[in-house]
Design a protein around this motif. Sequence first.
Motif, PDB file in Angstrom:
ATOM      1  N   PRO A   1      40.840  31.347  47.775  1.00 12.30           N
ATOM      2  CA  PRO A   1      39.892  32.461  47.764  1.00 12.30           C
ATOM      3  C   PRO A   1      40.456  33.720  47.108  1.00 12.30           C
TER       4      PRO A   1
ATOM      5  N   GLY B   1      34.813  34.604  45.994  1.00 15.28           N
ATOM      6  CA  GLY B   1      36.185  34.607  46.494  1.00 15.28           C
ATOM      7  C   GLY B   1      36.451  35.846  47.337  1.00 15.28           C
ATOM      8  N   SER B   2      37.708  36.185  47.472  1.00 18.75           N
ATOM      9  CA  SER B   2      38.112  37.348  48.278  1.00 18.75           C
ATOM     10  C   SER B   2      37.823  38.646  47.543  1.00 18.75           C
TER      11      SER B   2
ATOM     12  N   ASN C   1      31.056  39.940  50.581  1.00 17.17           N
ATOM     13  CA  ASN C   1      31.641  39.507  51.856  1.00 17.17           C
ATOM     14  C   ASN C   1      31.367  40.489  52.993  1.00 17.17           C
TER      15      ASN C   1
END
Length: 172
Positions: free
Chosen positions: A14, A124-125, A130
């Motif tokens: 990630p 991803g991160s 998120n």
Amino acid sequence: MSPVPHAAVESAKPHVLGLFRIVIGLLFTCHGAASLFGFPDSGRGTVPAGEWPGWYAAVIQLVGGGMVLLGLGTRAAAFLSSGSMAYAYFTEHQKEDLWPLQNGGELSVLFCWSLLLIVVFGAGSFALDNLFTRNTPPTPEAGNPDSKSRSLQPTKPNTSTGPNESAPAVVA
């Protein structure tokens, strides 16, 4: 020399994907900014406002690249951006020659496929997306046994009270 343990590679995915997204988004944004504003200087000058397809491609590069960079609406922005690069390759570059190395379309191909990878694998991160998905509380319908909420089930006739009466059932 031993290979990298599988668990270490899996845990890094990630973060590497997030860094990949940031780099691709930054480079794509820079192309749009150079075409629209002349900064950073690419040596090609700016595209006149409203000129088809260059100005519209530059706007997609600037806005779509910025969204990919930040990880905001990542998949949609990457999908639109990837499509614009496919369009650029097939309409502007491939008419010159078949191979990207010969027709100057390497960047269009690389951006197209890199952005398509982001569409498939996600942000991803380090993505703003998120923030909107991580801390949402689970719903009782998701099967969370710790949920304290109660839901009313549809009423069924209660045979113990007679045929015309019904009592709602409360389920914990």
